[in-house]
Design an enzyme around this catalytic site. Sequence first.
Site, PDB file in Angstrom:
ATOM      1  N   ALA A 176      23.919 -28.140  11.872  1.00  0.00           N
ATOM      2  CA  ALA A 176      24.390 -27.713  13.145  1.00  0.00           C
ATOM      3  C   ALA A 176      24.960 -28.697  13.954  1.00  0.00           C
ATOM      4  CB  ALA A 176      23.211 -26.955  13.727  1.00  0.00           C
ATOM      5  N   GLY A 224      21.820 -27.152   8.952  1.00  0.00           N
ATOM      6  CA  GLY A 224      22.456 -25.883   8.910  1.00  0.00           C
ATOM      7  C   GLY A 224      23.513 -25.588   7.584  1.00  0.00           C
ATOM      8  N   GLU A 234      21.119 -24.657   4.914  1.00  0.00           N
ATOM      9  CA  GLU A 234      20.782 -23.177   5.061  1.00  0.00           C
ATOM     10  C   GLU A 234      21.951 -22.222   4.906  1.00  0.00           C
ATOM     11  OE1 GLU A 234      19.407 -24.724   8.989  1.00  0.00           O
ATOM     12  OE2 GLU A 234      17.412 -23.637   8.740  1.00  0.00           O
ATOM     13  N   GLU A 266      15.837 -31.949   9.671  1.00  0.00           N
ATOM     14  CA  GLU A 266      15.551 -31.547  11.136  1.00  0.00           C
ATOM     15  C   GLU A 266      14.362 -32.471  11.786  1.00  0.00           C
ATOM     16  OE1 GLU A 266      16.437 -29.432   8.948  1.00  0.00           O
ATOM     17  OE2 GLU A 266      17.889 -28.051   9.748  1.00  0.00           O
TER      18      GLU A 266
HETATM   19  N1  COA Z   1      26.330 -32.656  14.220  1.00  0.00           N
HETATM   20  C1  COA Z   1      27.550 -33.189  15.214  1.00  0.00           C
HETATM   21  N2  COA Z   1      28.288 -33.993  14.552  1.00  0.00           N
HETATM   22  C2  COA Z   1      27.873 -34.576  13.207  1.00  0.00           C
HETATM   23  C3  COA Z   1      26.977 -34.209  12.455  1.00  0.00           C
HETATM   24  C4  COA Z   1      26.398 -33.204  12.989  1.00  0.00           C
HETATM   25  N3  COA Z   1      25.264 -32.259  12.507  1.00  0.00           N
HETATM   26  N4  COA Z   1      27.119 -34.716  11.299  1.00  0.00           N
HETATM   27  C5  COA Z   1      28.142 -35.579  11.309  1.00  0.00           C
HETATM   28  N5  COA Z   1      28.771 -35.549  12.764  1.00  0.00           N
HETATM   29  C6  COA Z   1      29.753 -36.344  13.215  1.00  0.00           C
HETATM   30  C7  COA Z   1      29.242 -37.876  13.579  1.00  0.00           C
HETATM   31  O1  COA Z   1      28.884 -37.731  14.872  1.00  0.00           O
HETATM   32  C8  COA Z   1      30.875 -38.497  13.420  1.00  0.00           C
HETATM   33  O2  COA Z   1      31.580 -38.137  14.527  1.00  0.00           O
HETATM   34  P1  COA Z   1      32.229 -39.359  15.301  1.00  0.00           P
HETATM   35  O3  COA Z   1      33.158 -40.038  14.170  1.00  0.00           O
HETATM   36  O4  COA Z   1      33.018 -38.653  16.551  1.00  0.00           O
HETATM   37  O5  COA Z   1      31.240 -40.388  15.795  1.00  0.00           O
HETATM   38  C9  COA Z   1      31.273 -37.839  12.243  1.00  0.00           C
HETATM   39  O6  COA Z   1      30.779 -36.491  11.978  1.00  0.00           O
HETATM   40  C10 COA Z   1      31.153 -38.616  11.026  1.00  0.00           C
HETATM   41  O7  COA Z   1      29.734 -38.746  10.764  1.00  0.00           O
HETATM   42  P2  COA Z   1      29.228 -40.290  10.337  1.00  0.00           P
HETATM   43  O8  COA Z   1      27.789 -40.000  10.773  1.00  0.00           O
HETATM   44  O9  COA Z   1      30.065 -41.326  11.093  1.00  0.00           O
HETATM   45  O10 COA Z   1      29.304 -40.380   8.930  1.00  0.00           O
HETATM   46  P3  COA Z   1      28.317 -41.163   8.040  1.00  0.00           P
HETATM   47  O11 COA Z   1      29.086 -41.088   6.593  1.00  0.00           O
HETATM   48  O12 COA Z   1      28.002 -42.379   8.422  1.00  0.00           O
HETATM   49  O13 COA Z   1      26.889 -40.336   7.686  1.00  0.00           O
HETATM   50  C11 COA Z   1      25.798 -38.283   7.511  1.00  0.00           C
HETATM   51  C12 COA Z   1      27.030 -39.258   7.153  1.00  0.00           C
HETATM   52  C13 COA Z   1      25.808 -36.982   6.966  1.00  0.00           C
HETATM   53  C14 COA Z   1      24.365 -39.035   6.873  1.00  0.00           C
HETATM   54  C15 COA Z   1      25.334 -38.455   9.029  1.00  0.00           C
HETATM   55  O14 COA Z   1      26.537 -38.021   9.576  1.00  0.00           O
HETATM   56  C16 COA Z   1      24.288 -37.649   9.496  1.00  0.00           C
HETATM   57  O15 COA Z   1      23.164 -37.912   9.392  1.00  0.00           O
HETATM   58  N6  COA Z   1      24.676 -36.108  10.180  1.00  0.00           N
HETATM   59  C17 COA Z   1      23.590 -35.545  10.730  1.00  0.00           C
HETATM   60  C18 COA Z   1      22.812 -34.663   9.802  1.00  0.00           C
HETATM   61  C19 COA Z   1      21.687 -34.001  10.261  1.00  0.00           C
HETATM   62  O16 COA Z   1      20.797 -34.423  10.752  1.00  0.00           O
HETATM   63  N7  COA Z   1      21.992 -32.527  10.064  1.00  0.00           N
HETATM   64  C20 COA Z   1      21.293 -31.538  10.771  1.00  0.00           C
HETATM   65  C21 COA Z   1      21.433 -31.343  12.156  1.00  0.00           C
HETATM   66  S1  COA Z   1      20.271 -30.041  12.687  1.00  0.00           S
END
Ligand code: COA
Length: 260
Positions: free
Chosen positions: A66, A112, A115, A135
């Site tokens: 999400a 999400g 999910e 989460e």
């Molecule tokens: N919500 C909002 N934005 C998200 C996102 C999310 N769940 N997951 C990734 N993004 C965005 C990042 O903020 C980033 O945006 P920016 O370039 O404007 O800063 C972009 O997507 C790329 O992500 P980034 O984190 O730079 O990539 P990465 O390869 O370093 O890491 C992940 C990849 C998936 C490990 C990392 O993005 C992450 O941990 N995301 C969140 C996962 C999460 O907790 N999901 C559950 C949500 S309830």
Amino acid sequence: MSYTNILSDQKGGITTITVNRPLKLNALNTETIAELHEAFKSADNDSSTKVIIITGSGEKAFVAGADISEFADFSVSEGAELARKGQAVLFDFVANLSTPVIAAVNGFALGGGLELAMAAHFRIASDNARMGLPEVSLGVIPGYGGTQRLPQLVGKGRAMEMIMTAGMIDANAALDYGLVNHTVTQEELLPLAQKIAGKIMRNSSVAIASAIKAINAGYTDGVNGFQAEIDAFGDCFGTEDFTEGTTAFLEKRKANFPGK
Ligand code: COA
């Protein structure tokens, strides 16, 4: 219909819905969830769509969760409403569609995203896929059905560990856990989904819809799955597909199901 955050493409009986926010790793914001609802609804209502494939755009992510930026300042009641509405319009909605939904998990499927993949009827993954429910690392719990569907798919102990550690598992572990049915290379992922869809399409869509309903009944509180199966089984005998399927078998020919 044209969408801002997703793509929907119908070809040869298959509607492929692609979450298309690659710069945000296809994170699900409110607008994307609303668009997904519309796309799934119209594919399910389209009689020429026999199977729906859901996937993510780009090579990195299916859906990375999400959109955290949207709910970071939510109150208790707003949080509950977010989960309630999301489950109703997308996650439960997809799980209960009559048209089979295959999730083609092509990268990160987190929160999400996992999910959504779990709401699909089954999942296949590319070998770079990474799956998890992170989460609790954000101080929240899965709210789009994750605490219910993950234990159903992988068992309670594994789900407890995945949710408590907020860790990710790779495609091989997901295969081993039964979370995905097959793993292939990224190039082979959509062709495999299409091949499986082709096998599904040879069968009676009416019977498949009944089977989905009967299977889901067993996972619904207060509903007796065996009774639901008896009712759905009986209903099949009143369909044109049943007449065609049994007649074709007895006449030693391939069935040509009218889908009624
Ligand atoms: N919500 C909002 N934005 C998200 C996102 C999310 N769940 N997951 C990734 N993004 C965005 C990042 O903020 C980033 O945006 P920016 O370039 O404007 O800063 C972009 O997507 C790329 O992500 P980034 O984190 O730079 O990539 P990465 O390869 O370093 O890491 C992940 C990849 C998936 C490990 C990392 O993005 C992450 O941990 N995301 C969140 C996962 C999460 O907790 N999901 C559950 C949500 S309830």
